[in-house]
Design a protein around this motif. Structure first.
Motif, PDB file in Angstrom:
ATOM      1  N   ALA A 198       0.757  -1.065   0.139  1.00  0.00           N
ATOM      2  CA  ALA A 198       0.134  -0.072   0.036  1.00  0.00           C
ATOM      3  C   ALA A 198       0.971   1.255  -0.012  1.00  0.00           C
ATOM      4  N   ASP A 199       0.325   2.170  -0.766  1.00  0.00           N
ATOM      5  CA  ASP A 199       1.015   3.475  -0.664  1.00  0.00           C
ATOM      6  C   ASP A 199       0.425   4.558   0.415  1.00  0.00           C
ATOM      7  N   PHE A 200       0.911   4.453   1.383  1.00  0.00           N
ATOM      8  CA  PHE A 200       0.150   5.090   2.616  1.00  0.00           C
ATOM      9  C   PHE A 200       0.115   6.706   2.177  1.00  0.00           C
ATOM     10  N   ASP A 201       1.239   7.264   1.619  1.00  0.00           N
ATOM     11  CA  ASP A 201       1.271   8.663   1.309  1.00  0.00           C
ATOM     12  C   ASP A 201      -0.007   8.776   0.565  1.00  0.00           C
ATOM     13  N   LEU A 202      -0.290   8.075  -0.632  1.00  0.00           N
ATOM     14  CA  LEU A 202      -1.664   7.955  -1.295  1.00  0.00           C
ATOM     15  C   LEU A 202      -2.990   7.886  -0.409  1.00  0.00           C
ATOM     16  N   LEU A 203      -2.960   6.923   0.662  1.00  0.00           N
ATOM     17  CA  LEU A 203      -4.007   6.580   1.458  1.00  0.00           C
ATOM     18  C   LEU A 203      -4.335   7.790   2.494  1.00  0.00           C
ATOM     19  N   GLU A 204      -3.120   8.345   2.884  1.00  0.00           N
ATOM     20  CA  GLU A 204      -3.490   9.394   3.788  1.00  0.00           C
ATOM     21  C   GLU A 204      -3.992  10.726   3.192  1.00  0.00           C
ATOM     22  N   ARG A 205      -3.534  10.918   2.024  1.00  0.00           N
ATOM     23  CA  ARG A 205      -4.018  12.225   1.249  1.00  0.00           C
ATOM     24  C   ARG A 205      -5.729  11.800   0.867  1.00  0.00           C
ATOM     25  N   ALA A 206      -5.993  10.233   0.699  1.00  0.00           N
ATOM     26  CA  ALA A 206      -7.297  10.057   0.580  1.00  0.00           C
ATOM     27  C   ALA A 206      -8.376  10.389   1.656  1.00  0.00           C
ATOM     28  N   ILE A 207      -7.863  10.292   2.919  1.00  0.00           N
ATOM     29  CA  ILE A 207      -8.655  10.663   3.957  1.00  0.00           C
ATOM     30  C   ILE A 207      -8.415  12.107   4.398  1.00  0.00           C
ATOM     31  N   GLY A 208      -7.686  12.925   3.950  1.00  0.00           N
ATOM     32  CA  GLY A 208      -7.750  14.203   4.029  1.00  0.00           C
ATOM     33  C   GLY A 208      -6.644  15.022   4.659  1.00  0.00           C
ATOM     34  N   ARG A 209      -5.514  13.998   4.734  1.00  0.00           N
ATOM     35  CA  ARG A 209      -4.421  14.720   5.286  1.00  0.00           C
ATOM     36  C   ARG A 209      -4.004  16.210   4.678  1.00  0.00           C
ATOM     37  N   ASP A 210      -4.048  16.427   3.611  1.00  0.00           N
ATOM     38  CA  ASP A 210      -3.706  17.567   2.946  1.00  0.00           C
ATOM     39  C   ASP A 210      -4.890  18.596   2.683  1.00  0.00           C
TER      40      ASP A 210
END
Length: 633
Positions: free
Chosen positions: A472-484
């Motif tokens: 899993a690309d957790f950088d992508l998943l974190e963006r997907a839940i609203g990190r940025d």
């Protein structure tokens, strides 16, 4: 006991800154489902059985609500008392792909907000007014003020000696077994290691159960960090003892920053990492060799001297290993390249726990002589026969758990680096190589550990986290839940949707479910290693994205792929991944419903709130709670 006089010179410095094969190792059924498996075929074909009769049917469904069963005076009164009763955050979802990141997630994230903080004065003009090649007195005064060190808000004395002693004892009884970098039996408070003492107190404050004590620990960390930055060049010049104390202070302080949960501290830790690595290089810690072949048939006084010399050398080895661990943790947490080259050939070998924890010189001699690796007069660095092999696991003694833990952290950093370079996840040979290394690691270091019990430094959890990082690309998943922020680009939306319906997603969430099951079976007094909260947090993120993105049809169509021979790690540990995912999905094929999704996510959130003393775990729990209940607003 701590003497206040010993810390007085340091206090002066701080105040100055302020002012200026594996069947035998099979996991037991994680559901306690011997009753289930006794009369049921656990193959995928048997999963078409009707499980509804075997499990309670007391969940509220839509028909119940439409029939008005909750139209009672009590419920009506509750609604009047709270007229703004919020609708479920999942009520408006027409499908998993309709998820929109919470607008408040960025505000509660564990990393610092790059948009600045309130209360920090704005800088002056970027260029002097008027002529480009002249500076007037007004601008010179502005420059002078910009060079002033910002003083601390409060000028407070150090806590009492009783408080410091409590923190020191808490550190060595609770944290030292998790991260053994200081030789506890020979550690004594003195002027030479006063900085180490204060850094130990900052971490020890986390275990006192007092909010006030934690605040004291934060103040010690802040002031000590500033004092170190202001005086490091002078301290390094004083000799090897002061140099080692300086680096140990920084390492323990970096660990406190990692675990404190404060975005400001995490930003400091990430920025300070390169400086710490530079200090460790200047002290030649990476070149330190294990002391082997020692003659210990000597009088007691000489034995004591040799023990202390060995302990100081062992601390240098563990400094090098700790720096590698921090570098790997930061690379994974912040999704950037590691500073160091992570492979087993560059790592010194740490002593076994039994030898390092020996309380007296005679106990140390007995433990030292009983370890065959101490009798081999050779290059005590795990050198690989194949120069192209990054991790030669069989060259690492299986009783050197701190070295093994560092190697596993290095494998995780290697996965992050490969992903950033476009290797991991794009070529099957690269994945196959990493899978082989991780499988070998388990067989070499983890087969003796009981399946659902705590192991040395929780390496089995880190082992599962390595697989999650690979799939899993957790950088992508974190963006997907609203990190940025709440806006997700079409490219990211497509990418996370494609991941959620892939074999990699299912493989990732299965490892996350195993982490959750393992932690649920650990005792209440269990103290987790520094990577455990991050592993739980990522298990929650992976589960949420897996269930909220993609489609139900893709989930049902791909379920049979779980029995593919391309999933060898589950055979290594003796886990049935089909049963695990089947249970988590509500005992049915395809993606779980909102109820099953929330149940698993609630379990992880609750675990993060309760486990250990790391404040970063509470920060992670707040983020997962926002996914569940819109708590970010």
């Amino acid at each position: 006991m701590v003497q206040l006089d010993d810390t007085a010179p340091l206090l002066d410095g701080i105040q100055g800154v302020a002012s200026n094969d594996s069947s035998n190792n099979s996991y037991p059924d994680p559901f306690g489902s011997n009753q289930l498996s006794s009369g049921i075929d656990m193959s995928l074909d048997a999963f078409n059985l009707d499980f509804e009769a075997q499990f309670p049917s007391w969940l509220v469904d839509t028909d119940v609500l439409q029939n008005g069963i909750l139209d009672t005076p009590l419920v009506a009164t509750m609604a009047e008392l709270k007229p703004g009763w919020p609708e479920s955050p999942y009520a408006a979802f027409g499908g998993p792909t309709n998820y929109k990141p919470d607008s408040g997630m960025k505000r509660i994230w564990f990393t610092a907000n790059d948009e600045g903080e309130d209360g920090i004065p704005q800088s002056g003009p970027a260029t002097p007014p008027g002529s480009r090649d002249e500076v007037d007195d007004t601008y010179r005064q502005t420059l002078t003020q910009s060079l002033q060190i910002r003083p601390l808000k409060e000028q407070t004395a150090l806590p009492s000696a009783d408080f410091l002693n409590l923190c020191v004892r808490s550190y060595f009884s609770r944290f030292h077994p998790v991260f053994p970098v200081v030789h506890a039996p020979t550690f004594r408070p003195s002027k030479a290691n006063s900085m180490v003492l204060l850094s130990i107190c900052s971490v020890g404050s986390l275990f006192t159960g007092s909010v006030h004590a934690i605040r004291q620990g934060v103040q010690i960390y802040d002031r000590l960090h500033k004092a170190v930055l202001a005086n490091w060049d002078r301290l390094i010049a004083r000799g090897i003892d002061q140099r080692i104390s300086l680096i140990q202070t920084a390492i323990i302080g970096q660990t406190f920053g990692l675990l404190s949960g404060e975005p400001r501290h995490l930003a400091i830790v990430d920025a300070f990492n390169g400086t710490l690595i530079s200090w460790a290089r200047r002290s030649a810690t990476f070149k330190t060799k294990k002391m082997v072949g020692l003659d210990l048939n000597v009088p007691p006084a000489e034995l004591e001297t040799k023990w202390r010399e060995w302990a100081r050398n062992e601390e240098l080895i563990r400094i090098a290993l700790s720096v590698h661990i921090h570098d790997a943790e930061l690379a994974s947490m912040f999704h950037h390249e590691p500073f160091l080259r992570h492979n087993s050939r560059q790592l010194p070998v740490a002593a076994s726990n039994q030898t390092f924890m020996a309380a007296r010189a005679d106990e140390w001699r007995k433990a030292y002589l009983s370890d065959p690796t101490n009798l081999e007069v050779s290059d005590a660095t795990p050198a690989s026969i194949d120069d192209h092999l990054d991790f030669d696991l069989f060259a690492v003694p299986n009783n050197s758990y701190f070295t093994a833990y560092t190697v596993l952290e290095g494998i995780c950093a290697h996965i992050v680096e490969n992903r950033l370079s476009g290797t991991t996840g794009s070529t099957q040979p690269a994945n196959d190589k990493l899978l082989s290394v991780l499988t070998s690691f388990h067989r070499h270091f983890l087969t003796e550990s009981a399946a659902w019990e705590a192991d040395h430094m929780d390496m089995s959890i880190l082992w599962h986290l390595a697989f999650m990082t690979m799939f899993a690309d957790f950088d992508l998943l974190e963006r997907a839940i609203g990190r940025d922020g709440s806006e997700l680009s079409p490219e990211d939306l497509h990418a996370v949707g494609a991941w959620a319906t892939s074999d990699h997603a299912r493989r990732c969430v299965i490892h996350g479910l195993i982490i959750q099951k393992k932690l649920e079976n650990l005792p209440l007094g269990f103290e987790p290693a520094i990577h455990v909260p991050r592993a739980m947090f990522r298990a929650g993120i992976a589960w949420f994205c897996y269930t909220r993105f993609g489609s139900q049809q893709d989930g049902r169509r791909q379920t049979s792929a779980i029995e593919s021979p391309e999933y060898p790690e589950f055979k290594t540990i003796g886990v049935n991944p089909n049963l695990l995912l089947f249970q988590a999905s509500g005992y049915k094929h395809g993606k779980p419903t909102t109820t099953e999704t929330n149940a698993s996510l609630s379990g992880l959130t609750d675990l993060l709130r309760r486990i250990g003393h790391w404040e970063i775990a509470r920060r992670f729990a707040a983020i997962l709670g926002a996914l569940l209940h819109n708590e970010a607003e």
